[in-house]
Design an enzyme around this catalytic site. Sequence first.
Site, mmCIF file in Angstrom:
data_model
loop_
_atom_site.group_PDB
_atom_site.id
_atom_site.type_symbol
_atom_site.label_atom_id
_atom_site.label_comp_id
_atom_site.label_asym_id
_atom_site.label_seq_id
_atom_site.Cartn_x
_atom_site.Cartn_y
_atom_site.Cartn_z
ATOM 1 N N PHE A 2 0.849 -1.181 0.000
ATOM 2 C CA PHE A 2 0.000 0.000 0.000
ATOM 3 C C PHE A 2 0.895 1.246 0.000
ATOM 4 O O PHE A 2 2.118 1.150 0.025
ATOM 5 C CB PHE A 2 -0.917 -0.004 1.224
ATOM 6 C CG PHE A 2 -1.746 -1.262 1.354
ATOM 7 C CD1 PHE A 2 -2.985 -1.347 0.738
ATOM 8 C CD2 PHE A 2 -1.279 -2.352 2.076
ATOM 9 C CE1 PHE A 2 -3.748 -2.500 0.842
ATOM 10 C CE2 PHE A 2 -2.033 -3.517 2.179
ATOM 11 C CZ PHE A 2 -3.270 -3.589 1.558
ATOM 12 N N SER A 42 -6.878 -7.802 -1.049
ATOM 13 C CA SER A 42 -6.384 -7.192 0.188
ATOM 14 C C SER A 42 -6.848 -5.749 0.273
ATOM 15 O O SER A 42 -6.710 -4.992 -0.688
ATOM 16 C CB SER A 42 -4.851 -7.232 0.230
ATOM 17 O OG SER A 42 -4.375 -8.563 0.275
ATOM 18 N N CYS A 49 -3.829 -4.858 6.940
ATOM 19 C CA CYS A 49 -4.153 -5.556 5.701
ATOM 20 C C CYS A 49 -5.062 -6.739 6.009
ATOM 21 O O CYS A 49 -4.671 -7.664 6.726
ATOM 22 C CB CYS A 49 -2.870 -6.038 5.018
ATOM 23 S SG CYS A 49 -3.153 -6.973 3.497
ATOM 24 N N THR A 51 -8.088 -9.617 4.340
ATOM 25 C CA THR A 51 -8.458 -10.308 3.111
ATOM 26 C C THR A 51 -9.974 -10.370 2.956
ATOM 27 O O THR A 51 -10.675 -10.804 3.873
ATOM 28 C CB THR A 51 -7.894 -11.747 3.111
ATOM 29 O OG1 THR A 51 -6.462 -11.686 3.229
ATOM 30 C CG2 THR A 51 -8.263 -12.478 1.833
ATOM 31 N N ALA A 69 -8.076 -11.941 12.739
ATOM 32 C CA ALA A 69 -7.664 -13.113 13.507
ATOM 33 C C ALA A 69 -7.022 -12.725 14.839
ATOM 34 O O ALA A 69 -6.845 -11.544 15.151
ATOM 35 C CB ALA A 69 -6.711 -13.969 12.675
ATOM 36 N N HIS A 107 1.033 -4.217 7.653
ATOM 37 C CA HIS A 107 1.267 -5.081 8.807
ATOM 38 C C HIS A 107 1.562 -4.183 10.009
ATOM 39 O O HIS A 107 2.714 -3.822 10.263
ATOM 40 C CB HIS A 107 2.443 -6.024 8.547
ATOM 41 C CG HIS A 107 2.237 -6.907 7.353
ATOM 42 N ND1 HIS A 107 3.273 -7.437 6.622
ATOM 43 C CD2 HIS A 107 1.096 -7.344 6.756
ATOM 44 C CE1 HIS A 107 2.795 -8.153 5.638
ATOM 45 N NE2 HIS A 107 1.475 -8.112 5.683
ATOM 46 N N THR A 152 4.380 12.335 7.814
ATOM 47 C CA THR A 152 5.764 12.703 8.076
ATOM 48 C C THR A 152 5.911 13.072 9.544
ATOM 49 O O THR A 152 5.123 13.854 10.078
ATOM 50 C CB THR A 152 6.192 13.887 7.199
ATOM 51 O OG1 THR A 152 6.062 13.523 5.814
ATOM 52 C CG2 THR A 152 7.639 14.280 7.471
#
Length: 203
Positions: A2, A42, A49, A51, A69, A107, A152
């Site tokens: 991404f 995704s 991220c 699914t 999960a 992640h 930033t």
Amino acid sequence: MFTGIVTDIGEIVGFTPTAQGQLHRLRIACRYDQTTIADGASIACNGVCLTVVASGVEGGRTWFDVDAAAETLALTTAKHWKVGTRLNLERALKIGDELGGHIVAGHADGVAALVSREDLPDMARFELSTTRELARFIATKGSITLDGVSLTVNTVRDVTFSVLIIPHTLTVTTIGGWKAGAEVNIEVDLMARYAARLTEMTV
């Protein structure tokens, strides 16, 4: 992969805990064209991220289902998500897309706590704190992803850092609603992580 450039704000409209609460099935409403959302795609949701396992249209509004999960629930703010929670959304990067932010894996590394919010003329300044383990990857003028938004870093002091948010970002993401005391997902810059690992291996 991404870029941290949010393309929609979704809303959780369905929530079903399964596997003794170790898995949450979420239904997220959005403005994406449902025909472009394939099962297995995704989508970054507040920087996580996830699914797609199903999608459809109801009441003229697109929805997609994802599963959060146990590890996601343990490490991110997903454990606090419920019906009505608004999420920054970003579709996965395609070859040829403009890299407007920075390279983001989706992640999340953990959470950062919002210490303070200062509303300034035409922008807002947020001060956040995180763990010492993650703080070592954060540098002034470096990139950081907060709730899926590429930002930033403005200043850094020990485990505390700040970001300045322009009006456009306040409008098109959930950042406009951030308040002191809340938690947000944080993903440190991949370049900083690999640089630190290289340094560790060569000492």
